[in-house]
Design a protein around this motif. Structure first.
Motif, PDB file in Angstrom:
ATOM      1  N   GLU A 133      42.739  74.756  85.403  1.00 37.99           N
ATOM      2  CA  GLU A 133      41.423  74.226  85.899  1.00 37.99           C
ATOM      3  C   GLU A 133      41.487  72.855  85.841  1.00 37.99           C
ATOM      4  OE1 GLU A 133      38.891  75.681  87.095  1.00 37.99           O
ATOM      5  OE2 GLU A 133      39.917  77.915  87.090  1.00 37.99           O
ATOM      6  N   CYS A 134      40.926  72.069  87.104  1.00 43.88           N
ATOM      7  CA  CYS A 134      40.877  70.561  86.924  1.00 43.88           C
ATOM      8  C   CYS A 134      39.639  70.314  87.445  1.00 43.88           C
ATOM      9  CB  CYS A 134      41.895  70.241  87.926  1.00 43.88           C
ATOM     10  SG  CYS A 134      42.155  71.045  89.616  1.00 43.88           S
ATOM     11  N   THR A 135      39.078  69.097  86.611  1.00 42.95           N
ATOM     12  CA  THR A 135      37.542  68.528  86.836  1.00 42.95           C
ATOM     13  C   THR A 135      37.642  68.100  88.341  1.00 42.95           C
ATOM     14  OG1 THR A 135      38.309  66.695  85.679  1.00 42.95           O
ATOM     15  CG2 THR A 135      37.256  68.642  84.420  1.00 42.95           C
ATOM     16  N   VAL A 136      38.732  67.240  88.631  1.00 43.56           N
ATOM     17  CA  VAL A 136      38.689  66.628  90.125  1.00 43.56           C
ATOM     18  C   VAL A 136      40.014  67.153  90.716  1.00 43.56           C
ATOM     19  CG1 VAL A 136      39.087  64.458  91.005  1.00 43.56           C
ATOM     20  CG2 VAL A 136      37.890  64.629  88.785  1.00 43.56           C
ATOM     21  N   LEU A 137      39.752  67.434  92.056  1.00 43.68           N
ATOM     22  CA  LEU A 137      40.659  68.267  92.826  1.00 43.68           C
ATOM     23  C   LEU A 137      40.866  66.946  93.804  1.00 43.68           C
ATOM     24  CD1 LEU A 137      41.907  70.740  93.694  1.00 43.68           C
ATOM     25  CD2 LEU A 137      40.185  71.139  95.198  1.00 43.68           C
ATOM     26  N   ASN A 138      42.475  66.618  93.875  1.00 41.57           N
ATOM     27  CA  ASN A 138      42.652  65.680  94.879  1.00 41.57           C
ATOM     28  C   ASN A 138      43.878  65.951  95.503  1.00 41.57           C
ATOM     29  OD1 ASN A 138      44.809  65.280  92.783  1.00 41.57           O
ATOM     30  ND2 ASN A 138      43.341  64.094  91.820  1.00 41.57           N
ATOM     31  N   LYS A 139      44.635  65.130  96.398  1.00 41.71           N
ATOM     32  CA  LYS A 139      45.612  65.717  97.344  1.00 41.71           C
ATOM     33  C   LYS A 139      47.059  65.847  96.141  1.00 41.71           C
ATOM     34  CE  LYS A 139      47.468  62.702  99.894  1.00 41.71           C
ATOM     35  NZ  LYS A 139      47.619  61.604 101.209  1.00 41.71           N
ATOM     36  N   ARG A 140      47.035  65.228  95.037  1.00 42.49           N
ATOM     37  CA  ARG A 140      48.136  65.362  94.261  1.00 42.49           C
ATOM     38  C   ARG A 140      47.937  66.834  93.640  1.00 42.49           C
ATOM     39  NH1 ARG A 140      51.158  61.483  91.943  1.00 42.49           N
ATOM     40  NH2 ARG A 140      49.585  59.867  92.162  1.00 42.49           N
ATOM     41  N   THR A 141      46.966  67.123  93.172  1.00 43.55           N
ATOM     42  CA  THR A 141      46.908  68.331  92.621  1.00 43.55           C
ATOM     43  C   THR A 141      46.920  69.670  93.526  1.00 43.55           C
ATOM     44  OG1 THR A 141      45.148  67.674  90.962  1.00 43.55           O
ATOM     45  CG2 THR A 141      45.141  69.942  91.154  1.00 43.55           C
ATOM     46  N   ILE A 142      46.659  69.184  94.641  1.00 36.39           N
ATOM     47  CA  ILE A 142      46.852  70.626  95.632  1.00 36.39           C
ATOM     48  C   ILE A 142      48.190  70.603  96.093  1.00 36.39           C
ATOM     49  CG2 ILE A 142      46.247  71.200  98.143  1.00 36.39           C
ATOM     50  CD1 ILE A 142      43.443  69.932  97.635  1.00 36.39           C
ATOM     51  N   LEU A 143      48.870  69.584  96.239  1.00 35.27           N
ATOM     52  CA  LEU A 143      50.324  69.617  96.522  1.00 35.27           C
ATOM     53  C   LEU A 143      51.070  70.146  95.255  1.00 35.27           C
ATOM     54  CD1 LEU A 143      52.706  68.819  98.236  1.00 35.27           C
ATOM     55  CD2 LEU A 143      52.655  66.663  97.332  1.00 35.27           C
ATOM     56  N   SER A 144      50.997  70.203  94.289  1.00 30.84           N
ATOM     57  CA  SER A 144      51.665  70.658  93.118  1.00 30.84           C
ATOM     58  C   SER A 144      50.994  72.217  93.029  1.00 30.84           C
ATOM     59  CB  SER A 144      50.723  69.941  91.674  1.00 30.84           C
ATOM     60  OG  SER A 144      51.375  70.426  90.615  1.00 30.84           O
ATOM     61  N   GLN A 145      49.974  72.470  93.493  1.00 34.43           N
ATOM     62  CA  GLN A 145      49.522  73.928  93.321  1.00 34.43           C
ATOM     63  C   GLN A 145      50.194  74.740  94.452  1.00 34.43           C
ATOM     64  OE1 GLN A 145      45.399  73.811  93.442  1.00 34.43           O
ATOM     65  NE2 GLN A 145      45.209  73.439  91.044  1.00 34.43           N
ATOM     66  N   ILE A 146      50.402  74.243  95.503  1.00 33.07           N
ATOM     67  CA  ILE A 146      50.913  74.791  96.773  1.00 33.07           C
ATOM     68  C   ILE A 146      52.544  74.681  96.503  1.00 33.07           C
ATOM     69  CG2 ILE A 146      51.782  74.501  99.185  1.00 33.07           C
ATOM     70  CD1 ILE A 146      48.971  73.127  99.640  1.00 33.07           C
ATOM     71  N   SER A 147      53.368  73.787  95.712  1.00 35.45           N
ATOM     72  CA  SER A 147      54.599  73.969  95.597  1.00 35.45           C
ATOM     73  C   SER A 147      54.912  74.891  94.485  1.00 35.45           C
ATOM     74  CB  SER A 147      54.875  72.356  94.863  1.00 35.45           C
ATOM     75  OG  SER A 147      54.866  71.358  96.017  1.00 35.45           O
ATOM     76  N   SER A 148      54.080  75.374  93.956  1.00 38.42           N
ATOM     77  CA  SER A 148      54.304  76.324  92.556  1.00 38.42           C
ATOM     78  C   SER A 148      54.311  77.766  93.370  1.00 38.42           C
ATOM     79  CB  SER A 148      53.372  76.351  91.677  1.00 38.42           C
ATOM     80  OG  SER A 148      51.978  76.709  91.979  1.00 38.42           O
ATOM     81  N   LEU A 149      54.034  77.995  94.534  1.00 35.27           N
ATOM     82  CA  LEU A 149      53.730  79.487  95.187  1.00 35.27           C
ATOM     83  C   LEU A 149      55.229  79.637  95.532  1.00 35.27           C
ATOM     84  CD1 LEU A 149      50.763  78.754  97.581  1.00 35.27           C
ATOM     85  CD2 LEU A 149      51.071  80.091  95.435  1.00 35.27           C
ATOM     86  N   PHE A 150      55.827  80.669  94.762  1.00 29.68           N
ATOM     87  CA  PHE A 150      57.332  80.945  95.095  1.00 29.68           C
ATOM     88  C   PHE A 150      57.409  82.279  95.923  1.00 29.68           C
ATOM     89  CE2 PHE A 150      61.251  82.944  93.710  1.00 29.68           C
ATOM     90  CZ  PHE A 150      62.082  81.729  94.055  1.00 29.68           C
ATOM     91  N   ASP A 151      57.855  81.796  97.238  1.00 25.77           N
ATOM     92  CA  ASP A 151      57.909  83.106  98.376  1.00 25.77           C
ATOM     93  C   ASP A 151      59.289  82.731  99.100  1.00 25.77           C
ATOM     94  OD1 ASP A 151      57.151  85.269  99.714  1.00 25.77           O
ATOM     95  OD2 ASP A 151      56.071  83.825 101.038  1.00 25.77           O
ATOM     96  N   PRO A 152      60.271  83.106  98.498  1.00 29.53           N
ATOM     97  CA  PRO A 152      61.739  82.538  99.392  1.00 29.53           C
ATOM     98  C   PRO A 152      61.951  83.531 100.562  1.00 29.53           C
ATOM     99  CG  PRO A 152      62.240  83.955  97.377  1.00 29.53           C
ATOM    100  CD  PRO A 152      60.785  83.713  97.305  1.00 29.53           C
TER     101      PRO A 152
END
Length: 379
Positions: free
Chosen positions: A161-180
């Motif tokens: 959970e993040c108090t401030v949602l920004n581009k850096r956080t969203i990119l990090s979350q998308i990168s953690s989606l592992f779907d080879p």
């Protein structure tokens, strides 16, 4: 694996490090004698050792040699056979062959109990659910395999959970989606499209996103909880079938373009079996680009993905490729020099990679790649 491989003495000085336990202690010089983590050459050296092992010992272990040469991803072996008896012999040869190089194989698992019974108990995997990604952290969305049922499943991402949602956080979350394999490709595509929309706003990395986007992203995240219920059959090749067909589809929208490949097993009698093999997507370039050109980029992406699939699946199959763009079919059917540079370069590559395939037209409403190119929620 790396620490089992000795580096040639003449190269060991390149792996010298300086160390001391505290700032007051004198510096000590160490020279690492084995392949070392985080060096650029480490994965190559480890893989090259396996290739050399196949060259040196292949004649003594004829069934294990092809698996060592083609079925390893660094220190992970993913292999199999349609015949349990021959596979049991292969497993025993693999254990003996790798032992010659001081590389004992552990954590064996199989969807066939008869195979596991031939493996020493201390070398078997004790878990009933195996993570196929290399990330043990709960923040990674890993692909998992259930050996007993032979299904693939997913882990729900545990994003902080993040108090401030920004581009850096969203990119990090998308990168953690592992779907080879792209089994949830349409959902991944939607995440990519949403991220690109932030780039178009020219936001800085740490600038908070608008409330409307934050709510949309939160809703997207909540729907990912359904991943816990998603299970996909691992087995795409159906044994005992007479013929196989590969069907690849490509499509493009203003936001992204995507492709998907299916394997169709055809028996002498009875219904056919169709399995999704892989999907892939890319967001459209931010500069203005016409839909026909994006459709051509999708066809190029399909051609490259098809080459990977054909190299990975060792079967004889008739290949059919489909697009809903008549313009692209017209481009592909002509000599590349007929067209301007952008089209000519891509047509030349497509023709080279798909020389043994048949290109066809599919109506847009029947094109499954449409889901990958536009993105969709997981539910």
């Amino acid at each position: 694996m790396y620490r089992q491989i000795l580096v040639h003495p003449t190269d060991q000085p390149l792996q010298r490090i300086l160390w001391r336990d505290d700032p007051e202690a004198p510096l000590k010089s160490y020279q690492l004698r084995t392949v070392t983590y985080s060096t650029s050459s480490a994965p190559f050296l480890a893989t090259r050792v396996l290739q050399k092992l196949a060259d040196d010992e292949g004649q003594h272990f004829p069934l294990a040699e092809p698996a060592v040469r083609h079925d390893f991803y660094v220190d992970n072996l993913l292999s199999g056979s349609d015949d349990a008896e021959s596979l049991a012999v292969t497993c025993n040869q693999l254990i003996a062959m790798l032992a010659c190089a001081g590389l004992p194989l552990r954590q064996w698992s199989s969807n066939c109990q008869a195979i596991l019974d031939t493996i020493p108990l201390e070398l078997r995997e004790t878990k009933t659910l195996l993570d196929l990604d290399h990330e043990s952290s709960v923040t990674a969305l890993g692909l998992r395999w259930e050996p007993l049922t032979d299904f693939l499943s997913f882990k729900t991402p545990n994003w902080k959970e993040c108090t401030v949602l920004n581009k850096r956080t969203i990119l990090s979350q998308i990168s953690s989606l592992f779907d080879p394999l792209g089994l949830i490709g349409p959902t991944i595509a939607k995440a990519k499209i949403m991220l690109q929309s932030l780039w178009k706003l020219h936001l800085d990395w740490d600038t908070p996103v608008a409330n409307g986007f934050a709510l949309e992203w939160q809703e997207f995240h909540q729907k990912l909880s359904a991943l816990a219920h998603l299970r996909v059959s691992r087995h795409v090749l159906r044994p005992g079938y007479d013929r196989f067909e590969i069907h690849g589809f490509s499509d493009a929208s203003e936001s992204a373009y995507g492709v998907c490949i299916y394997l169709r097993s055809i028996p002498a009698e009875g219904p056919c079996t169709v399995r999704l093999v892989i999907t892939k997507s890319k967001v459209a370039p931010m500069g203005t680009q016409t839909i026909p050109r994006l459709e051509l980029c999708a066809a190029q992406l399909l051609s490259r993905l098809l080459k990977q699939v054909q190299d990975s699946i060792d079967i004889t199959a008739t290949t059919y490729l489909w697009t809903d763009s008549s313009i692209v079919l017209n481009w592909i059917s002509a000599t590349p020099s007929t067209w301007k540079t952008f089209v000519a370069n891509r047509v030349a590559e497509i023709q080279e990679l798909t020389s043994h395939a048949v290109w066809n037209h599919v109506p847009s409403e029947d094109n499954p790649a449409d889901l990958v190119s536009r993105g969709m929620d997981l539910d």
